[in-house]
Write a protein that holds these residues in place. Structure first.
Motif, PDB file in Angstrom:
ATOM      1  N   ASN A 130       0.511  -1.375  -0.232  1.00 19.42           N
ATOM      2  CA  ASN A 130      -0.107   0.285  -0.145  1.00 19.42           C
ATOM      3  C   ASN A 130       0.745   1.124   0.060  1.00 19.42           C
ATOM      4  OD1 ASN A 130      -2.150  -1.378   0.113  1.00 19.42           O
ATOM      5  ND2 ASN A 130      -2.552  -2.178   2.218  1.00 19.42           N
ATOM      6  N   SER A 131       2.065   1.169   0.512  1.00 22.95           N
ATOM      7  CA  SER A 131       2.973   2.454   0.203  1.00 22.95           C
ATOM      8  C   SER A 131       4.212   3.187  -1.198  1.00 22.95           C
ATOM      9  CB  SER A 131       3.659   2.357   1.737  1.00 22.95           C
ATOM     10  OG  SER A 131       4.756   1.147   1.573  1.00 22.95           O
ATOM     11  N   ILE A 132       4.090   2.189  -1.699  1.00 19.47           N
ATOM     12  CA  ILE A 132       5.458   1.735  -2.986  1.00 19.47           C
ATOM     13  C   ILE A 132       4.176   2.331  -4.262  1.00 19.47           C
ATOM     14  CG2 ILE A 132       6.791   0.155  -2.054  1.00 19.47           C
ATOM     15  CD1 ILE A 132       5.549  -2.044  -3.287  1.00 19.47           C
ATOM     16  N   THR A 133       5.003   2.520  -4.631  1.00 20.15           N
ATOM     17  CA  THR A 133       4.078   1.858  -6.375  1.00 20.15           C
ATOM     18  C   THR A 133       3.706   0.576  -7.159  1.00 20.15           C
ATOM     19  OG1 THR A 133       5.987   2.786  -7.626  1.00 20.15           O
ATOM     20  CG2 THR A 133       5.152   4.289  -6.881  1.00 20.15           C
ATOM     21  N   ASP A 134       3.117   1.219  -7.761  1.00 14.31           N
ATOM     22  CA  ASP A 134       3.297   0.042  -9.187  1.00 14.31           C
ATOM     23  C   ASP A 134       4.219  -1.173  -9.269  1.00 14.31           C
ATOM     24  OD1 ASP A 134      -0.055  -0.301  -8.674  1.00 14.31           O
ATOM     25  OD2 ASP A 134      -0.886   0.699 -10.543  1.00 14.31           O
ATOM     26  N   SER A 135       4.965  -0.167 -10.062  1.00 16.20           N
ATOM     27  CA  SER A 135       6.574  -0.314 -10.835  1.00 16.20           C
ATOM     28  C   SER A 135       6.969  -0.770  -9.956  1.00 16.20           C
ATOM     29  CB  SER A 135       6.687   1.087 -12.059  1.00 16.20           C
ATOM     30  OG  SER A 135       7.464   1.654 -10.479  1.00 16.20           O
ATOM     31  N   GLU A 136       7.389  -0.318  -8.350  1.00 19.54           N
ATOM     32  CA  GLU A 136       8.160  -0.904  -7.496  1.00 19.54           C
ATOM     33  C   GLU A 136       7.054  -2.298  -7.108  1.00 19.54           C
ATOM     34  OE1 GLU A 136       9.315   2.927  -5.281  1.00 19.54           O
ATOM     35  OE2 GLU A 136       7.930   2.623  -4.684  1.00 19.54           O
ATOM     36  N   LEU A 137       6.103  -2.019  -6.610  1.00 17.14           N
ATOM     37  CA  LEU A 137       5.460  -3.698  -6.941  1.00 17.14           C
ATOM     38  C   LEU A 137       5.898  -4.946  -7.986  1.00 17.14           C
ATOM     39  CD1 LEU A 137       3.130  -4.860  -5.349  1.00 17.14           C
ATOM     40  CD2 LEU A 137       1.818  -4.575  -5.831  1.00 17.14           C
ATOM     41  N   SER A 138       5.782  -4.811  -9.100  1.00 18.41           N
ATOM     42  CA  SER A 138       6.121  -4.746  -9.933  1.00 18.41           C
ATOM     43  C   SER A 138       6.998  -5.806  -9.933  1.00 18.41           C
ATOM     44  CB  SER A 138       5.631  -4.431 -11.552  1.00 18.41           C
ATOM     45  OG  SER A 138       5.985  -5.028 -12.125  1.00 18.41           O
ATOM     46  N   ALA A 139       7.625  -4.952  -9.249  1.00 14.23           N
ATOM     47  CA  ALA A 139       9.861  -5.183  -9.335  1.00 14.23           C
ATOM     48  C   ALA A 139       9.645  -5.898  -8.073  1.00 14.23           C
ATOM     49  CB  ALA A 139      11.085  -4.025  -9.247  1.00 14.23           C
ATOM     50  N   ILE A 140       9.155  -5.963  -7.403  1.00 12.12           N
ATOM     51  CA  ILE A 140       8.662  -7.098  -6.244  1.00 12.12           C
ATOM     52  C   ILE A 140       8.502  -8.613  -6.751  1.00 12.12           C
ATOM     53  CG2 ILE A 140       8.112  -7.282  -3.841  1.00 12.12           C
ATOM     54  CD1 ILE A 140       8.926  -4.482  -3.328  1.00 12.12           C
ATOM     55  N   ILE A 141       7.398  -8.179  -7.269  1.00  8.58           N
ATOM     56  CA  ILE A 141       6.664  -9.722  -7.266  1.00  8.58           C
ATOM     57  C   ILE A 141       7.679 -10.800  -8.628  1.00  8.58           C
ATOM     58  CG2 ILE A 141       5.058 -10.714  -8.601  1.00  8.58           C
ATOM     59  CD1 ILE A 141       4.709  -9.566  -5.852  1.00  8.58           C
ATOM     60  N   GLU A 142       8.206  -9.637  -8.901  1.00  8.04           N
ATOM     61  CA  GLU A 142       8.894 -10.315 -10.408  1.00  8.04           C
ATOM     62  C   GLU A 142      10.397 -10.842  -9.692  1.00  8.04           C
ATOM     63  OE1 GLU A 142       7.857 -11.510 -13.068  1.00  8.04           O
ATOM     64  OE2 GLU A 142       5.911 -10.291 -12.769  1.00  8.04           O
ATOM     65  N   GLU A 143      10.702 -10.458  -8.749  1.00  2.00           N
ATOM     66  CA  GLU A 143      11.902 -11.371  -7.999  1.00  2.00           C
ATOM     67  C   GLU A 143      11.470 -12.086  -6.812  1.00  2.00           C
ATOM     68  OE1 GLU A 143      15.220 -10.351  -8.685  1.00  2.00           O
ATOM     69  OE2 GLU A 143      14.843  -9.090 -10.061  1.00  2.00           O
ATOM     70  N   LEU A 144      10.560 -12.263  -6.494  1.00  4.12           N
ATOM     71  CA  LEU A 144       9.859 -13.029  -5.469  1.00  4.12           C
ATOM     72  C   LEU A 144       9.972 -14.944  -6.589  1.00  4.12           C
ATOM     73  CD1 LEU A 144       6.807 -11.435  -3.695  1.00  4.12           C
ATOM     74  CD2 LEU A 144       8.926 -12.016  -3.604  1.00  4.12           C
TER      75      LEU A 144
END
Length: 466
Positions: A85-99
């Motif tokens: 809830n505190s990060i942008t969509d691009s930041e969230l996408s980067a995290i999801i792709e690294e998981l």
């Protein structure tokens, strides 16, 4: 002189957390960032969870992309939701792709629906497909906990080519220490370790060194079966195949540890007469605890009505021999404790795969012999205690030789009944497909309480004139 070397592990962690907190309080962000990047991701997650809701997202943004993903995977669902809830969509996408996929699936199962929608919206089509595929596997199945990040090789490759492939793709894999050999249509053909590769000549063909005696599980197998296989065969990774024998994922040791912890917690809760919860104790509200506990308490309370009915039916007899009333709590407690001992041992044996429903005869015979030994020992001690303590020291004239014999003989039969029932009920539950932990202390105590009274009063009727 620095005393850090003389500290134990927990003291070092505490000192490290204090130093990080000081850097944060003094807003020395660059130094804080460098310190965090050098730490283990679990320790970073622990530190971020403790610094408070306001500052956690700010510090999280200091982390590199890879470290942020690793730390995110170690968060509990409330912290994950807060970060999302505190990060942008691009930041969230980067995290999801690294998981890793299994970590992403675990997260999806815990987060609220609106947060899950946002995560799926920001993920790439391939990641969405994988997550949806894993979410379609039955809950608590091997497929639901596996990961798709594994190293696959071909049997016609040589050692030099295999090592080159591992170097090329290994960075994104959950483990590279165990490699899996698959055919062109992805069917599992063999398994080998990096040790096998390093100790072989460069031109050795994989087919010559791979192990074709493969331990594997199916996607719909229970996750406990996968955990047992990894434990029994000392594996670092267990291949998971579909019904056509195609390799679709692997279950790793870290997944198994999580499964074993969750299953042990569930068994403890069931054995304590509580409905299992997915949340840890610290995050469970009083209302949720009430919902999980009160049904069992109500059931056990109403079940105790049978005990009251038995006592009431012998009310006239007890009025004549009132001394018998004083030993009822001891007899009921002995029966409940004996049954709990047997049920706990058998439930644990079943969970470890040491006992199967077909072993019921062997278990009954063993517990019957244990019951005889325990019952006779307890009866002998009680007989001496009643005559020497109750009669002689406490001057209780109602405790006669006959009364002592009644109580002691009742102990023998009560212990025998309790231990046999305590061992049979968990096996019966396993046979019926019910969690054996349901047949634990509270339920068995309720059964043995009622039967203990019947045994006690029937023996008293035979030996004492009512």
């Amino acid at each position: 002189m620095d005393n850090t070397e003389n500290m134990d592990f927990e003291a070092k962690r505490t000192k490290q957390a204090d130093e990080l907190m000081q850097l944060l309080d003094e807003r020395r962000m660059k130094e804080l960032q460098l310190r965090l990047e050098d730490m283990n991701e679990f320790d970073v997650a622990e530190f971020l969870s403790e610094i408070g809701d306001n500052r956690m997202p700010m510090v999280f943004r200091l982390l590199s992309k890879q470290m942020a993903a690793d730390v995110f995977a170690n968060f509990d669902s409330p912290e994950q939701e807060q970060i999302i809830n505190s990060i942008t969509d691009s930041e969230l996408s980067a995290i999801i792709e690294e998981l890793y996929v299994d970590d992403a699936v675990d997260m999806m199962e815990e987060l609220p629906a609106n947060v899950v929608k946002r995560v799926m919206r920001t993920a790439t089509p391939e990641t969405r497909r994988l997550i949806n595929q894993y979410l379609n596997y039955p809950e608590n199945s091997a497929g639901s906990i596996m990961t798709a990040e594994f190293v696959d090789l071909k049997k016609y490759m040589n050692v030099r080519e295999s090592i080159a492939r591992i170097r090329r793709i290994g960075e994104d894999k959950e483990t590279i220490y165990t490699c899996f050999v698959t055919s062109a249509d992805r069917k599992l053909e063999g398994v080998l370790s990096v040790k096998d590769l390093l100790l072989s000549d460069d031109e050795t063909v994989i087919e010559d060194i791979m192990d074709t005696n493969i331990v594997f599980c199916m996607t719909h197998d229970d996750q406990e079966e996968a955990a047992e296989k990894i434990s029994d065969y000392d594996l670092m990774a267990l291949p998971v195949v579909d019904k056509e024998g195609r390799l679709v994922g692997i279950v790793t040791v870290d997944d198994v540890i999580d499964v074993m912890e969750a299953e042990a917690t569930e068994d403890f809760e069931i054995m304590a007469a509580m409905t299992p919860s997915d949340k840890p104790y610290s995050r469970t509200s009083a209302l949720d605890m009430w919902k999980r506990r009160v049904p069992w308490l109500m059931f056990l309370m109403l079940s105790a009505t049978f005990t009251s009915m038995i006592i009431n039916s012998f009310e006239d007899a007890l009025a004549v021999q009132a001394v018998l009333i004083g030993f009822i709590p001891m007899l009921m407690g002995t029966g409940g404790n004996s049954g709990a001992q047997a049920s706990t041992a058998v439930i644990r044996s079943i969970s470890l795969g040491d006992t199967e429903p077909e072993d019921v005869g062997r278990v009954i015979w063993k517990e019957f012999r244990v019951a005889i030994l325990c019952g006779v020992t307890l009866a002998a001690v009680n007989f001496v205690k009643m005559l020497m303590v109750d009669r002689m020291l406490l001057n209780n004239d109602g405790v006669t030789l006959t009364v002592a014999a009644v109580v002691s003989l009742a102990i023998v039969f009560i212990v025998m009944f309790a231990k046999v029932v305590g061992s049979v009920l968990p096996i019966a539950a396993e046979k019926l497909g019910v969690d054996p932990a349901v047949m634990a202390n509270p339920l068995i105590s309720t059964i043995t309480d009622a039967v203990s009274l019947l045994i006690y009063f029937e023996i008293a009727k035979l030996m004492i004139s009512f």
